[in-house]
Motif scaffolding. Structure first.
Motif, PDB file in Angstrom:
ATOM      1  N   LEU A  74       0.820  -1.215   0.090  1.00  0.00           N
ATOM      2  CA  LEU A  74      -0.154   0.036  -0.037  1.00  0.00           C
ATOM      3  C   LEU A  74       0.819   1.346  -0.066  1.00  0.00           C
ATOM      4  O   LEU A  74       0.454   2.190  -0.639  1.00  0.00           O
ATOM      5  CB  LEU A  74      -0.872  -0.068   1.403  1.00  0.00           C
ATOM      6  CG  LEU A  74      -1.990   1.117   1.176  1.00  0.00           C
ATOM      7  CD1 LEU A  74      -2.814   1.223   0.288  1.00  0.00           C
ATOM      8  CD2 LEU A  74      -2.698   1.005   2.825  1.00  0.00           C
ATOM      9  N   ILE A  75       1.752   1.082   0.902  1.00  0.00           N
ATOM     10  CA  ILE A  75       2.770   2.239   0.875  1.00  0.00           C
ATOM     11  C   ILE A  75       3.539   2.480  -0.393  1.00  0.00           C
ATOM     12  O   ILE A  75       3.753   3.785  -0.967  1.00  0.00           O
ATOM     13  CB  ILE A  75       3.912   2.164   1.999  1.00  0.00           C
ATOM     14  CG1 ILE A  75       3.306   2.419   3.418  1.00  0.00           C
ATOM     15  CG2 ILE A  75       5.020   3.105   1.885  1.00  0.00           C
ATOM     16  CD1 ILE A  75       3.827   2.116   4.590  1.00  0.00           C
ATOM     17  N   LEU A  76       3.913   1.271  -1.137  1.00  0.00           N
ATOM     18  CA  LEU A  76       4.552   1.495  -2.460  1.00  0.00           C
ATOM     19  C   LEU A  76       3.465   1.998  -3.445  1.00  0.00           C
ATOM     20  O   LEU A  76       3.821   2.964  -4.348  1.00  0.00           O
ATOM     21  CB  LEU A  76       5.056   0.139  -2.894  1.00  0.00           C
ATOM     22  CG  LEU A  76       6.366  -0.087  -2.125  1.00  0.00           C
ATOM     23  CD1 LEU A  76       6.805  -1.673  -2.579  1.00  0.00           C
ATOM     24  CD2 LEU A  76       7.451   0.647  -2.572  1.00  0.00           C
ATOM     25  N   LEU A  77       2.126   1.642  -3.275  1.00  0.00           N
ATOM     26  CA  LEU A  77       1.365   2.036  -4.316  1.00  0.00           C
ATOM     27  C   LEU A  77       1.192   3.570  -4.003  1.00  0.00           C
ATOM     28  O   LEU A  77       0.890   4.064  -5.085  1.00  0.00           O
ATOM     29  CB  LEU A  77       0.214   1.403  -4.064  1.00  0.00           C
ATOM     30  CG  LEU A  77      -1.145   1.410  -5.109  1.00  0.00           C
ATOM     31  CD1 LEU A  77      -0.820   1.027  -6.225  1.00  0.00           C
ATOM     32  CD2 LEU A  77      -2.349   0.902  -4.551  1.00  0.00           C
ATOM     33  N   VAL A  78       0.904   4.168  -2.984  1.00  0.00           N
ATOM     34  CA  VAL A  78       0.665   5.452  -2.620  1.00  0.00           C
ATOM     35  C   VAL A  78       2.228   6.286  -3.027  1.00  0.00           C
ATOM     36  O   VAL A  78       1.707   7.398  -3.779  1.00  0.00           O
ATOM     37  CB  VAL A  78       0.478   5.697  -1.109  1.00  0.00           C
ATOM     38  CG1 VAL A  78       0.455   7.116  -0.786  1.00  0.00           C
ATOM     39  CG2 VAL A  78      -0.782   5.161  -0.736  1.00  0.00           C
ATOM     40  N   LEU A  79       3.143   5.577  -3.008  1.00  0.00           N
ATOM     41  CA  LEU A  79       4.300   6.453  -3.358  1.00  0.00           C
ATOM     42  C   LEU A  79       4.406   6.267  -4.847  1.00  0.00           C
ATOM     43  O   LEU A  79       4.864   7.499  -5.685  1.00  0.00           O
ATOM     44  CB  LEU A  79       5.697   5.678  -2.857  1.00  0.00           C
ATOM     45  CG  LEU A  79       5.837   6.102  -1.363  1.00  0.00           C
ATOM     46  CD1 LEU A  79       7.046   5.510  -0.903  1.00  0.00           C
ATOM     47  CD2 LEU A  79       6.034   7.536  -1.185  1.00  0.00           C
ATOM     48  N   LEU A  84       3.826   9.202  -9.987  1.00  0.00           N
ATOM     49  CA  LEU A  84       3.058   9.420 -11.269  1.00  0.00           C
ATOM     50  C   LEU A  84       2.656  10.653 -11.239  1.00  0.00           C
ATOM     51  O   LEU A  84       2.639  11.326 -12.458  1.00  0.00           O
ATOM     52  CB  LEU A  84       2.166   8.428 -11.615  1.00  0.00           C
ATOM     53  CG  LEU A  84       2.566   6.987 -11.963  1.00  0.00           C
ATOM     54  CD1 LEU A  84       1.716   5.943 -11.919  1.00  0.00           C
ATOM     55  CD2 LEU A  84       3.396   6.698 -13.186  1.00  0.00           C
ATOM     56  N   ARG A  85       1.990  11.185 -10.343  1.00  0.00           N
ATOM     57  CA  ARG A  85       1.479  12.601 -10.303  1.00  0.00           C
ATOM     58  C   ARG A  85       2.449  13.685 -10.618  1.00  0.00           C
ATOM     59  O   ARG A  85       2.250  14.673 -11.261  1.00  0.00           O
ATOM     60  CB  ARG A  85       0.699  12.717  -9.055  1.00  0.00           C
ATOM     61  CG  ARG A  85      -0.801  12.285  -8.849  1.00  0.00           C
ATOM     62  CD  ARG A  85      -1.487  12.717  -7.783  1.00  0.00           C
ATOM     63  NE  ARG A  85      -2.837  12.241  -7.667  1.00  0.00           N
ATOM     64  CZ  ARG A  85      -3.572  12.454  -6.626  1.00  0.00           C
ATOM     65  NH1 ARG A  85      -3.224  13.103  -5.406  1.00  0.00           N
ATOM     66  NH2 ARG A  85      -4.787  11.789  -6.756  1.00  0.00           N
ATOM     67  N   LEU A  86       3.477  13.176  -9.844  1.00  0.00           N
ATOM     68  CA  LEU A  86       4.757  14.319  -9.980  1.00  0.00           C
ATOM     69  C   LEU A  86       5.229  14.473 -11.391  1.00  0.00           C
ATOM     70  O   LEU A  86       5.541  15.471 -12.154  1.00  0.00           O
ATOM     71  CB  LEU A  86       5.715  13.795  -9.113  1.00  0.00           C
ATOM     72  CG  LEU A  86       5.461  14.604  -7.526  1.00  0.00           C
ATOM     73  CD1 LEU A  86       6.471  14.195  -6.677  1.00  0.00           C
ATOM     74  CD2 LEU A  86       5.067  15.989  -7.432  1.00  0.00           C
ATOM     75  N   ILE A  87       5.294  12.954 -11.917  1.00  0.00           N
ATOM     76  CA  ILE A  87       5.755  13.035 -13.372  1.00  0.00           C
ATOM     77  C   ILE A  87       4.917  13.530 -14.400  1.00  0.00           C
ATOM     78  O   ILE A  87       5.314  14.228 -15.149  1.00  0.00           O
ATOM     79  CB  ILE A  87       6.038  11.340 -13.842  1.00  0.00           C
ATOM     80  CG1 ILE A  87       7.256  11.090 -12.943  1.00  0.00           C
ATOM     81  CG2 ILE A  87       6.277  11.276 -15.310  1.00  0.00           C
ATOM     82  CD1 ILE A  87       7.376   9.535 -13.206  1.00  0.00           C
TER      83      ILE A  87
END
Length: 177
Positions: A74-79, A84-87
């Motif tokens: 879950l943490i990896l998915l959020v990160l 992806l949002r930042l990219i």
């Protein structure tokens, strides 16, 4: 009572004592066997309980391990989502910057074209200002034309506006073409 009765009594007493001792021994032995059976039963129950506890602890450990793996995922998915949002945000900003640069380039090209057009119009006005009237153009003979191809011979006169600029005198309206 005589001696034989005393002996019988004594032998019955000894038998009773032996019987009591034997009974006491059997009772003590039964008590010991009962205690051993209870201890054996307690050991079996303790072993079963330890197995159940170990199985429960193992199951709890597996559940906790699964929860930990799910939490890490879950943490990896959020990160990953944030990345992806930042990219995407970075790509969008880059696209906006490139679009602005393209607009500026188009504006610069339009400005250069406008300046070239203005320069051409200014040059045309300059040519019209100092334009000469060519009248009665006659071509040179064929012999003279070869060495100087394209030369034109004719009577050239100045336009009225050019005469005014060169001579500095006023022109009459009739002299203008």
């Amino acid at each position: 009572m005589g001696l034989p009765s005393l002996a019988i009594l004594l032998s019955v007493g000894l038998l009773a004592c032996r019987f009591c001792l034997l009974l006491l021994f059997v009772i003590l032995l039964a008590r010991l066997i009962l205690r051993l059976l209870i201890l054996l039963l307690l050991l079996v129950l303790l072993r079963l309980l330890l197995r159940l506890i170990l199985l429960g602890l193992l199951l709890l450990l597996l559940i906790l391990l699964r929860l930990l793996v799910l939490l890490v995922l879950l943490i990896l998915l959020v990160l990953l989502r944030l990345l992806l949002r930042l990219i995407l945000l970075g790509l969008l900003l880059l696209l906006l910057i490139l679009l602005r640069l393209l607009v500026l380039l188009v504006l610069l090209i339009l400005l250069v074209l406008l300046l070239l057009l203005l320069l051409a119009l200014l040059f045309e006005q300059f040519i019209q200002l100092f334009q000469l009237d060519v009248i009665r153009i006659s071509c040179q003979s064929g012999i003279h034309r070869l060495p100087r191809s394209g030369n034109v011979v004719g009577n050239i006169r100045l336009r009225a506006a050019v005469k005014k600029i060169i001579s500095g005198r006023e022109l009459r309206a009739s002299s203008l073409p």
